[in-house]
Design an enzyme around this catalytic site. Structure first.
Site, PDB file in Angstrom:
ATOM      1  N   GLY A  46      35.272  73.742 -55.566  1.00  0.00           N
ATOM      2  CA  GLY A  46      33.943  74.117 -55.105  1.00  0.00           C
ATOM      3  C   GLY A  46      32.885  73.403 -55.923  1.00  0.00           C
ATOM      4  O   GLY A  46      33.146  72.994 -57.066  1.00  0.00           O
ATOM      5  N   GLN A  51      24.570  71.867 -59.474  1.00  0.00           N
ATOM      6  CA  GLN A  51      25.431  71.158 -60.442  1.00  0.00           C
ATOM      7  C   GLN A  51      25.240  69.644 -60.404  1.00  0.00           C
ATOM      8  O   GLN A  51      25.647  68.955 -61.336  1.00  0.00           O
ATOM      9  CB  GLN A  51      26.909  71.467 -60.165  1.00  0.00           C
ATOM     10  CG  GLN A  51      27.304  72.888 -60.514  1.00  0.00           C
ATOM     11  CD  GLN A  51      28.765  73.115 -60.190  1.00  0.00           C
ATOM     12  OE1 GLN A  51      29.101  73.394 -59.039  1.00  0.00           O
ATOM     13  NE2 GLN A  51      29.623  72.976 -61.171  1.00  0.00           N
ATOM     14  N   LEU A 107      33.417  72.917 -63.018  1.00  0.00           N
ATOM     15  CA  LEU A 107      33.258  71.483 -63.281  1.00  0.00           C
ATOM     16  C   LEU A 107      32.120  71.215 -64.272  1.00  0.00           C
ATOM     17  O   LEU A 107      32.089  70.161 -64.900  1.00  0.00           O
ATOM     18  CB  LEU A 107      32.994  70.726 -61.968  1.00  0.00           C
ATOM     19  CG  LEU A 107      34.191  70.612 -61.003  1.00  0.00           C
ATOM     20  CD1 LEU A 107      33.750  70.030 -59.674  1.00  0.00           C
ATOM     21  CD2 LEU A 107      35.315  69.780 -61.598  1.00  0.00           C
ATOM     22  N   HIS A 148      31.378  82.403 -57.003  1.00  0.00           N
ATOM     23  CA  HIS A 148      31.121  81.479 -58.126  1.00  0.00           C
ATOM     24  C   HIS A 148      30.068  80.431 -57.722  1.00  0.00           C
ATOM     25  O   HIS A 148      29.124  80.175 -58.471  1.00  0.00           O
ATOM     26  CB  HIS A 148      32.447  80.811 -58.524  1.00  0.00           C
ATOM     27  CG  HIS A 148      32.344  79.787 -59.607  1.00  0.00           C
ATOM     28  ND1 HIS A 148      32.965  79.930 -60.829  1.00  0.00           N
ATOM     29  CD2 HIS A 148      31.706  78.582 -59.665  1.00  0.00           C
ATOM     30  CE1 HIS A 148      32.702  78.865 -61.578  1.00  0.00           C
ATOM     31  NE2 HIS A 148      31.947  78.036 -60.892  1.00  0.00           N
ATOM     32  N   HIS A 152      25.878  79.750 -58.794  1.00  0.00           N
ATOM     33  CA  HIS A 152      25.258  78.502 -59.267  1.00  0.00           C
ATOM     34  C   HIS A 152      23.868  78.318 -58.651  1.00  0.00           C
ATOM     35  O   HIS A 152      22.965  77.774 -59.291  1.00  0.00           O
ATOM     36  CB  HIS A 152      26.113  77.292 -58.879  1.00  0.00           C
ATOM     37  CG  HIS A 152      27.207  76.960 -59.853  1.00  0.00           C
ATOM     38  ND1 HIS A 152      26.959  76.662 -61.165  1.00  0.00           N
ATOM     39  CD2 HIS A 152      28.551  76.849 -59.694  1.00  0.00           C
ATOM     40  CE1 HIS A 152      28.111  76.385 -61.777  1.00  0.00           C
ATOM     41  NE2 HIS A 152      29.092  76.497 -60.904  1.00  0.00           N
TER      42      HIS A 152
HETATM   43 CO    CO Z   1      31.126  76.120 -61.201  1.00  0.00          CO
END
Ligand code: CO
Length: 185
Positions: A46, A51, A107, A148, A152
Site C-alpha cells: 500500500g 508518502q 515504506l 494504515h 497517512h
Molecule cells: Co505506511
C-alpha cells in the site's frame, strides 16, 4: 510511468493532512500510475500520496490473498502481484467493527515493524479512477492496510498508534540508525 521518491520518517511532510480531490483529472490519474509503480518497486502492499510528497487524498493498495487456515489443508493461493490492485480517491471509513492486532511496517519507516491495534473489519467508501463511488467491506490484511493508508492521509504513521513508551523507544531506534548511516564511510 515514473518512480517517485518515498519520504522517510522523520520527514515533516508525513504529518500533512491531505486535501480531498475535487476533479479526477490527468494529473490525478498520472499520480495514481506513478504511485502504483513506486509501490511495486518498493515491494509495498500500500502507498498513500502523502508518502510521495503530494497532499491529495489518494491511496493505492495491492494486498496479497491470505493463506487459508492451516487446518483446512488447502494450499495458499499463489501471490500474484497486481492481482488485487486498487486505487482509491477520497477514501473514507464509514463503518468499523471489532479489533485486531497485526505486525505492521511502512515504506516510510524502513526496517521497523510493530504490533498495531486496529478495527478488524471496515467499510470504506471512495471514488475509483473513473469517478465512480465504490464501497469495500472487508476484513483481514486488506482492512488493516486500508486503515494504515487512510491514516497517512491524516498525517498519521503506525508508530503514532502505539503507546507513548513504545513510540519513544522506536523513535530513538530510528534516529540512532539514521545517525549511524550518516557516519558510515
Ligand atoms: Co505506511
Amino acid at each position: 510511468m515514473a518512480q517517485l521518491q518515498i519520504l522517510k520518517y522523520p520527514d515533516p511532510f508525513l504529518k500533512t493532512t491531505a486535501s480531498e480531490v475535487g476533479i479526477i483529472d490527468a494529473e490525478v490519474l498520472s499520480l495514481i500510475d506513478n504511485m502504483v509503480e513506486t509501490m511495486r518497486k518498493g515491494k509495498g502492499i500500500g502507498l498513500a500520496a502523502v508518502q510521495v510528497g503530494v497532499a491529495k487524498r489518494v491511496i493505492v493498495l495491492d494486498v496479497p490473498d491470505e493463506r487459508p487456515d492451516d487446518e483446512s489443508g488447502e494450499e495458499a493461493p499463489p501471490y500474484v502481484r497486481g492481482k488485487n490492485l486498487v486505487a482509491l480517491i477520497n477514501p473514507e471509513i464509514i463503518a468499523a467493527y471489532g479489533s485486531t492486532k497485526f505486525e505492521e511496517g511502512c515504506l516510510s519507516i524502513p526496517g521497523i515493524t510493530a504490533d498495531v491495534e486496529r478495527a478488524e473489519e471496515v467499510t470504506v467508501r471512495a471514488l475509483d479512477r473513473n469517478a465512480e463511488t465504490i464501497e469495500i467491506s472487508t476484513g483481514g490484511l486488506f482492512a488493516i492496510a486500508l486503515q494504515h493508508e487512510i491514516d497517512h492521509l491524516d498525517g498519521k504513521l503506525f508508530i503514532d498508534r502505539l503507546s507513548r513508551l513504545k513510540r519513544e523507544f522506536i523513535k530513538r531506534r530510528i534516529m540512532r540508525a539514521i545517525e549511524a548511516e550518516d557516519k558510515a564511510l
